[in-house]
Design a protein around this motif. Structure first.
Motif, PDB file in Angstrom:
ATOM      1  N   ARG A  89     -10.980  -0.816  -3.642  1.00 48.86           N
ATOM      2  CA  ARG A  89     -10.480  -1.462  -2.420  1.00 48.86           C
ATOM      3  C   ARG A  89      -9.292  -2.341  -2.776  1.00 48.86           C
ATOM      4  O   ARG A  89      -9.348  -3.559  -2.704  1.00 48.86           O
ATOM      5  CB  ARG A  89     -11.592  -2.282  -1.752  1.00 48.86           C
ATOM      6  CG  ARG A  89     -12.740  -1.422  -1.249  1.00 48.86           C
ATOM      7  CD  ARG A  89     -13.853  -2.278  -0.673  1.00 48.86           C
ATOM      8  NE  ARG A  89     -14.935  -1.465  -0.154  1.00 48.86           N
ATOM      9  CZ  ARG A  89     -15.899  -0.959  -0.894  1.00 48.86           C
ATOM     10  NH1 ARG A  89     -15.920  -1.185  -2.196  1.00 48.86           N
ATOM     11  NH2 ARG A  89     -16.867  -0.225  -0.346  1.00 48.86           N
ATOM     12  N   ALA A  90      -8.213  -1.687  -3.138  1.00 48.68           N
ATOM     13  CA  ALA A  90      -7.033  -2.420  -3.594  1.00 48.68           C
ATOM     14  C   ALA A  90      -6.322  -3.085  -2.418  1.00 48.68           C
ATOM     15  O   ALA A  90      -5.997  -2.422  -1.429  1.00 48.68           O
ATOM     16  CB  ALA A  90      -6.078  -1.470  -4.299  1.00 48.68           C
ATOM     17  N   PRO A  91      -6.073  -4.388  -2.507  1.00 45.42           N
ATOM     18  CA  PRO A  91      -5.296  -5.054  -1.448  1.00 45.42           C
ATOM     19  C   PRO A  91      -3.834  -4.656  -1.554  1.00 45.42           C
ATOM     20  O   PRO A  91      -3.247  -4.688  -2.632  1.00 45.42           O
ATOM     21  CB  PRO A  91      -5.495  -6.541  -1.764  1.00 45.42           C
ATOM     22  CG  PRO A  91      -5.745  -6.583  -3.236  1.00 45.42           C
ATOM     23  CD  PRO A  91      -6.469  -5.311  -3.573  1.00 45.42           C
ATOM     24  N   ALA A  92      -3.258  -4.225  -0.468  1.00 44.04           N
ATOM     25  CA  ALA A  92      -1.847  -3.811  -0.480  1.00 44.04           C
ATOM     26  C   ALA A  92      -1.183  -4.353   0.780  1.00 44.04           C
ATOM     27  O   ALA A  92      -1.345  -3.801   1.874  1.00 44.04           O
ATOM     28  CB  ALA A  92      -1.737  -2.288  -0.538  1.00 44.04           C
TER      29      ALA A  92
ATOM     30  N   LEU B 100      -0.001   3.854  -3.531  1.00 47.22           N
ATOM     31  CA  LEU B 100       1.230   4.641  -3.397  1.00 47.22           C
ATOM     32  C   LEU B 100       1.180   5.520  -2.147  1.00 47.22           C
ATOM     33  O   LEU B 100       2.196   5.698  -1.467  1.00 47.22           O
ATOM     34  CB  LEU B 100       1.439   5.509  -4.641  1.00 47.22           C
ATOM     35  CG  LEU B 100       1.717   4.768  -5.954  1.00 47.22           C
ATOM     36  CD1 LEU B 100       1.930   5.781  -7.092  1.00 47.22           C
ATOM     37  CD2 LEU B 100       2.938   3.860  -5.829  1.00 47.22           C
ATOM     38  N   ALA B 101      -0.004   6.053  -1.841  1.00 49.48           N
ATOM     39  CA  ALA B 101      -0.138   6.875  -0.635  1.00 49.48           C
ATOM     40  C   ALA B 101       0.077   6.034   0.610  1.00 49.48           C
ATOM     41  O   ALA B 101       0.710   6.474   1.581  1.00 49.48           O
ATOM     42  CB  ALA B 101      -1.512   7.535  -0.603  1.00 49.48           C
ATOM     43  N   ALA B 102      -0.437   4.807   0.606  1.00 46.96           N
ATOM     44  CA  ALA B 102      -0.271   3.915   1.760  1.00 46.96           C
ATOM     45  C   ALA B 102       1.201   3.589   1.995  1.00 46.96           C
ATOM     46  O   ALA B 102       1.620   3.357   3.132  1.00 46.96           O
ATOM     47  CB  ALA B 102      -1.063   2.635   1.550  1.00 46.96           C
ATOM     48  N   ALA B 103       1.991   3.613   0.917  1.00 50.71           N
ATOM     49  CA  ALA B 103       3.424   3.350   1.046  1.00 50.71           C
ATOM     50  C   ALA B 103       4.203   4.602   1.424  1.00 50.71           C
ATOM     51  O   ALA B 103       5.421   4.544   1.599  1.00 50.71           O
ATOM     52  CB  ALA B 103       3.966   2.786  -0.272  1.00 50.71           C
ATOM     53  N   GLY B 104       3.504   5.738   1.576  1.00 54.17           N
ATOM     54  CA  GLY B 104       4.170   6.990   1.927  1.00 54.17           C
ATOM     55  C   GLY B 104       4.910   7.622   0.770  1.00 54.17           C
ATOM     56  O   GLY B 104       5.731   8.529   0.968  1.00 54.17           O
ATOM     57  N   LEU B 105       4.592   7.204  -0.454  1.00 50.03           N
ATOM     58  CA  LEU B 105       5.349   7.664  -1.617  1.00 50.03           C
ATOM     59  C   LEU B 105       4.770   8.917  -2.260  1.00 50.03           C
ATOM     60  O   LEU B 105       5.339   9.437  -3.224  1.00 50.03           O
ATOM     61  CB  LEU B 105       5.416   6.536  -2.654  1.00 50.03           C
ATOM     62  CG  LEU B 105       6.248   5.335  -2.212  1.00 50.03           C
ATOM     63  CD1 LEU B 105       5.949   4.114  -3.076  1.00 50.03           C
ATOM     64  CD2 LEU B 105       7.734   5.681  -2.273  1.00 50.03           C
TER      65      LEU B 105
END
Length: 331
Positions: free
Chosen positions: A82-85, A113-118
């Motif tokens: 559960r990484a805070p981003a 990285l997926a949450a950033a769309g990368l």
């Protein structure tokens, strides 16, 4: 002689990351400098705000604040389940990606990285416990069950948890400096070998692998209990109480494989362990793992591992012969 190129490597540590992975990467990038003089790798633990960051074990790493203006060659995101981003962190990662910084996700770092769309449109690896959730949350990413993934441009890297980060780093460095350096670094790190791109993450048991799908767990248990006399896919499906098509869908969704292929991998993995650890003959091992003849076993083994069972046994014997004797010399 051309000058050594400085390559700063940011290890972005987020709360709940693996201390094992952080330490392993610091060691790997420090040791690679002893084996080549083309580049000077400078690993630096960083975090969004700097200061101590707690790992999942409770250990704390002292970090510097991540400075996006520094010429980072690569940034490895290390995170737990559960990484805070924050939005600010995701924007910073997108900025670094636009500046040709290599971005790597370790364990839950792939989710960041997926949450950033990368990772959109890329194959990516993540710890298997997160795979189902991420498939639903980020369908634009092709989530794989492999130990690690590197895209064609070598600009997006990802891996599962634990020591998978070393397999990833070794593969990436091999692409930059050649296989020989990667082999020397493997020895320097005390590893027997580095796992390749074609190897899947190991999961603890059929029950956990089939978590969320009792039918899948039942099918896996049947396969593990019938390695010597493999059941046809239709029979596995019948015993589990689903159609063959339904069973294939379950395997594809949860394990990214077909039942027949996964069953074969189970049998070959057991055969490999027996070749390395037992004194049974090659034919005995092949028959005990469900292969009808020596040639059938040899051909299947070579197609999966790139060498024959005889080669496997020879390599193991050579490795044992190379070990120093533990017998005491008479005085």
């Amino acid at each position: 002689m051309s000058p050594t190129i400085e390559r700063p490597i940011a290890l972005l540590l987020l709360p709940g990351h693996s201390a094992l992975a952080a330490g392993a990467l610091l060691d790997a990038f420090s040791r690679v400098n002893e084996l080549q003089d083309e580049a000077d790798y400078r690993p630096q633990p960083v975090s969004p705000a700097g200061g101590p960051v707690a790992a999942s074990s409770g250990a704390r790493f002292i970090t510097e604040a991540l400075d996006p203006q520094l010429p980072w060659h690569a940034l490895f995101v290390l995170a737990g389940e559960r990484a805070p981003a924050s939005a600010a962190l995701l924007a910073l990662l997108r900025e670094l990606g636009a500046r040709s910084c290599v971005l790597a996700g370790v364990d839950g770092g792939s989710a960041v990285l997926a949450a950033a769309g990368l990772l959109d449109g890329e194959r990516a690896s993540v710890h298997w416990t997160l795979a189902d959730t991420l498939m639903e949350a980020y369908p634009a990413v092709v989530w794989s069950g492999q130990v690690w993934e590197i895209n064609a441009a070598a600009s997006r890297l990802s891996c599962g948890g634990g020591t998978a980060c070393l397999d990833l780093a070794l593969a990436w460095l091999a692409g930059l400096h050649g296989d020989r350096l990667a082999q020397e670094l493997t020895v320097a790190l005390g590893l027997e070998r580095a796992r390749g791109r074609d190897e899947r993450q190991r999961r603890p048991s059929s029950e956990r692998m089939g978590a969320g799908s009792p039918k899948l767990a039942e099918a896996l248990a049947l396969m593990e209990a019938n390695l010597a006399e493999p059941l046809p896919t239709e029979e596995v499906a019948r015993l589990v109480g689903v159609s063959r098509r339904q069973l294939e869908r379950l395997f594809k969704q949860h394990l990214d494989s077909l039942p027949s292929r996964y069953y074969l991998e189970l049998r070959l993995s057991r055969a490999r362990r027996l070749l390395q650890q037992s004194s049974q003959s090659i034919l005995q091992i092949g028959l005990s793992c469900g292969f009808s003849s020596g040639p059938h076993f040899s051909n299947s083994y070579k197609a999966s591992f790139g060498h024959t069972p005889r080669d496997e046994r020879s390599q193991r014997a050579a490795a044992w012969r190379s070990l120093p004797s533990t017998e005491e010399t008479p005085s």
